[in-house]
Scaffold this motif. Sequence first.
Motif, PDB file in Angstrom:
ATOM      1  N   HIS A 310       0.851  -1.206   0.000  1.00 41.49           N
ATOM      2  CA  HIS A 310       0.000   0.000   0.000  1.00 41.49           C
ATOM      3  C   HIS A 310       0.876   1.242   0.000  1.00 41.49           C
ATOM      4  N   HIS A 312       1.308   5.345  -2.230  1.00 38.61           N
ATOM      5  CA  HIS A 312       0.757   6.308  -3.184  1.00 38.61           C
ATOM      6  C   HIS A 312       1.871   6.951  -3.997  1.00 38.61           C
ATOM      7  N   HIS A 342      -5.454   6.600  -4.997  1.00 35.71           N
ATOM      8  CA  HIS A 342      -6.878   6.730  -4.643  1.00 35.71           C
ATOM      9  C   HIS A 342      -7.784   6.686  -5.867  1.00 35.71           C
ATOM     10  N   GLU A 381      -6.197   1.818  -4.180  1.00 39.39           N
ATOM     11  CA  GLU A 381      -6.922   1.957  -2.922  1.00 39.39           C
ATOM     12  C   GLU A 381      -8.294   2.463  -3.304  1.00 39.39           C
ATOM     13  N   ASP A 497       1.221   2.585   3.671  1.00 41.13           N
ATOM     14  CA  ASP A 497       0.387   3.665   3.132  1.00 41.13           C
ATOM     15  C   ASP A 497       1.278   4.881   2.861  1.00 41.13           C
ATOM     16  N   HIS A 499       3.218   7.945   1.410  1.00 45.71           N
ATOM     17  CA  HIS A 499       2.931   8.990   0.437  1.00 45.71           C
ATOM     18  C   HIS A 499       4.217   9.644  -0.052  1.00 45.71           C
TER      19      HIS A 499
HETATM   20 ZN   LIG Z   1      -3.666   5.010   1.217  1.00 43.29          ZN
END
Ligand SMILES: [Zn+2]
Length: 539
Positions: A310, A312, A342, A381, A497, A499
């Motif tokens: 996961h 981005h 996303h 996601e 997650d 970024h």
């Molecule tokens: Zn995320």
Amino acid sequence: MENPEVADRLDAFAALLELGDANPYTARAYRRAAETIRGAPSSVAELVRSGRVRELRGIGPGIEARLRELVETGEIAELAELERELAPDLVGLGRYLGLSAKRSVELARALDVRTAEELRAAAAAGRLRGVSGIGPKTEARLLEALAREGEPRPRRGLLLNRARELVGGIAAVVGGEVAGDVRRWRDSCELLAVVCASRDPRPVLARFTGLPQIVAVVEQDERRAVGVTVDGVPVELVVAEPQRFGTALVRATGSPAYVAALEPLPEAPDEQTVYRGLGLPWCPPELREEPFRGAPPALVDLTDIRGDLHCHTTWSDGRASVEEMARSAEERGYEYLAICDHTPAVGAVRGLTADEVRRQGEEIAAANEVVAPFRVLRGIECDILPDGRLDLPDDTLAELDWVQASVHGGQRMPRRELTKRVEEALRNPDVRCLSHPKGRIINRRPENALDLERLFEIALEQGVAVEVNGLPDRLDLRGEHVRDAIEAGVEIVCSTDAHSVRGLDNMVLSVMTARRGWATPAQVLNTRPLPFVVSPISP
Ligand SMILES: [Zn+2]
Ligand SMILES: [Zn+2]
């Protein structure tokens, strides 16, 4: 001047700018710059001297000028002046006592006190009630707080990453070990403690109370002190006799309930000997939450993780490209990375349409050409819409290697509706993992009402894993819920997650949270080689 020292000065500057009611963006910019400098691979002082410091992210001309002053003179004049004007020790003490920074400064002016010690004396002499705005009730509360015995706690827990940085920094300087909630990797840290071993406690205590992070000392005796930061966060230092260091470390690590159940502890120079004396195997600190005297299982370890599922990129709200993220994951020794940007329903940031998902697929294919044999997975996601449908058409999801389903909006739905909504999404055959299931943001948003027991049943039936999200303000699932998931037979995924490239570092937070839920490697999906994680894999 070393990078951590430079970063600490910028952080102090940011804290004082906030106190002085400066533009909040300025203070934030200094905090961000401090974070960049802490993570910078080369010497910032060198970069300043060679005029290249602005190549670092977030360092503009204003901050460069301050850095130059700091490197050349060892000080920032305005910082020294703010320290004189704002009395950070009073502010730190005030915040610890539950007063705002502004109120602490007002109080200090009204009483004409300059130090925490003078404030205590003024309070003891009954001068508080003479200050306008302080009634008998506030006075009583302040006096009680000033006299508070026992365990000092901040008014709300610190995020684990911030607490690790604070306590780790202090432990390094005083030559001690991190203890307290940080050592147990609690998601929100209240008891911050460092333990040192020394026959003579005085120099260690002096070093501690002289630290720039510690602005005021609220308690001190022969072998112990409690200092507070400018944010009012108390940190305890224990200086143990070397032959009792292990005992002191077990006690200061906690949890209080766990330690109480082991007492009386034998006196020993290290933890191993303490446990041996108790006739028990050593227990990893992250399992010391509830009373426990058994043999701990072989918990999952950071080195067991083969990939991150996961993260981005700049396609949605990330800061790095697909290839940058992939190379960084590869440098960490991973075998694969799933790009999960996303979808449009996320709202607050950009989300990818079906068409963009396909175009991103081309970029991922190109990245795979250059990073092979490392594998970049096409993931998403995908938002779970209010009615339980997913935010992309089924044929788009079917093309992907890895689909995370997430609730972003509407976390406050009642239990039955929310559970039904998520259940519906998990029944989609392409969904492989449920992201941040309880939707909390630590200190900002409580957990949602999702019925985990019901959800784990569906997840097991559908072969869907649940995430342990490693963002420091999420850590979701948390340890207790990880344990429930494992008991239900549901697989766990440890993810960051991320970024940004640096965000990939948060894997340690996810893994430690999974360990707090007693997870072994076999229960964590991304400890396995790729063919056992996703199939089929896109060409
Ligand atoms: Zn995320
Ligand atoms: Zn999310």
